[in-house]
Scaffold this active site. Structure first.
Site, PDB file in Angstrom:
ATOM      1  N   GLY A  52       0.655  -1.232   0.031  1.00 52.06           N
ATOM      2  CA  GLY A  52       0.015  -0.118  -0.108  1.00 52.06           C
ATOM      3  C   GLY A  52       0.911   1.500  -0.013  1.00 52.06           C
ATOM      4  CB  CYS A  53       3.242   2.679   1.546  1.00 52.81           C
ATOM      5  SG  CYS A  53       4.284   4.066   1.518  1.00 52.81           S
ATOM      6  N   GLY A  54       4.261   3.377  -1.682  1.00 52.68           N
ATOM      7  CA  GLY A  54       5.397   3.317  -2.549  1.00 52.68           C
ATOM      8  C   GLY A  54       6.534   4.245  -2.232  1.00 52.68           C
ATOM      9  CB  CYS A  57       8.089   2.465   2.486  1.00 49.64           C
ATOM     10  SG  CYS A  57       6.473   2.177   2.432  1.00 49.64           S
TER      11      CYS A  57
END
Length: 285
Positions: free
Chosen positions: A120-122, A124
């Protein structure tokens, strides 16, 4: 291996889904059966022998992913900067070993990001605010799309989402071409990964990015707009909403940003000139 598994395996035989025994409840009734679950595995991206990022991704279309990620993250400028790309299966995941031009590799080391990506996170692991809030050049696309054709394109993309149909847990990114058809769709558990795979696939095909639009089955986050702008694509349409930061970036980079493309409606957030709408009907008094 089931027929579905065979269909959803790429050229390296990485299966995109696996069966799981489940108990399904409807009220007080229990039914035992089998569900198909989308695979996500650690994928390590390595440039000239140096590890750069580890992402969790669906293990299909990985050459597309590697090229698209390299371009959308600004690690290479052109397809020709990527000399080799080897996908290697390991006991604990997959390593993509790439060899890029010395010039690009030197620039990459200057702005190194140690990322540990998640579904869900690009963003990080970015080390500075400047690395997160990169502003790509303004896009130069004169494409104009009929609003009704945009709606139809999402239906066409949905029919090609074989992994989503089997598992119900993946995102897709599709290319709306100038002829108003969707010739390329890529799927992944991560929305950013699906878009990177699409950008890579289109680059390998020599697609003119100014000639079409991107369709996504997720919200339009900042990084989705950023990757679209890096590719030089003038229109991004999503089934859900954008964030405020994404809308500001779309406005600044000249991207037409469309959200909530569902049923017969949509919302245009920036640069509406690329969408053609029918004239409103005049009601008689």
């Amino acid at each position: 291996m089931s027929d579905a598994d065979l269909v959803l395996a790429d050229e390296h035989h990485h299966l995109s889904m696996s069966p799981a025994t489940v108990s399904t409840w409807r009220g007080n009734s229990e039914v035992h059966g089998t569900d198909m679950l989308a695979e996500e595995v650690p994928v390590a991206l390595e440039y000239n022998g140096i590890s750069h990022a580890v992402m969790l991704a669906t293990p299909t279309d990985l050459e597309d992913f590697a090229l698209g990620f390299s371009l959308s993250e600004g690690l290479i400028r052109h397809r020709s900067d990527l000399y080799d790309c080897d996908v290697l299966s390991l006991p604990d995941g997959i390593r993509i070993a790439m060899r890029i031009s010395n010039e690009c590799f030197a620039a990459m080391k200057d702005q190194r990001r140690n990322m540990s990506g998640r579904t869900g996170c690009g963003l990080c692991g970015a080390e500075t605010l400047a690395q997160v809030l990169r502003t790509p050049p303004r896009v130069n696309s004169a494409i104009r799309i009929d609003a009704a054709q945009l709606q139809q394109a999402f239906l066409e993309m949905e029919q090609q989402q074989t992994l989503q149909q089997a598992t119900g847990s993946t995102h897709a990114a599709g290319w709306l071409a100038a002829d108003c058809h969707v010739p390329v769709v890529r799927e992944d558990v991560g929305r950013h990964n699906a878009l990177d795979k699409l950008i890579g696939a289109l680059t390998y095909r020599g697609t003119d990015f100014a000639s079409g639009a991107v369709l996504i089955t997720s919200r339009a986050s900042y990084e989705m707009v950023q990757k679209t702008a890096m590719a030089g694509i003038g229109l991004l349409a999503a089934v859900s909403a954008p964030t405020a930061l994404a809308r500001r970036l779309a406005d600044e980079t000249g991207i037409t940003l469309v959200g909530f493309v569902r049923g017969h409606g949509h919302v245009v957030y920036t640069h509406p000139e690329r969408l053609c709408h029918p004239l409103p009907s005049l009601k008689s008094a």
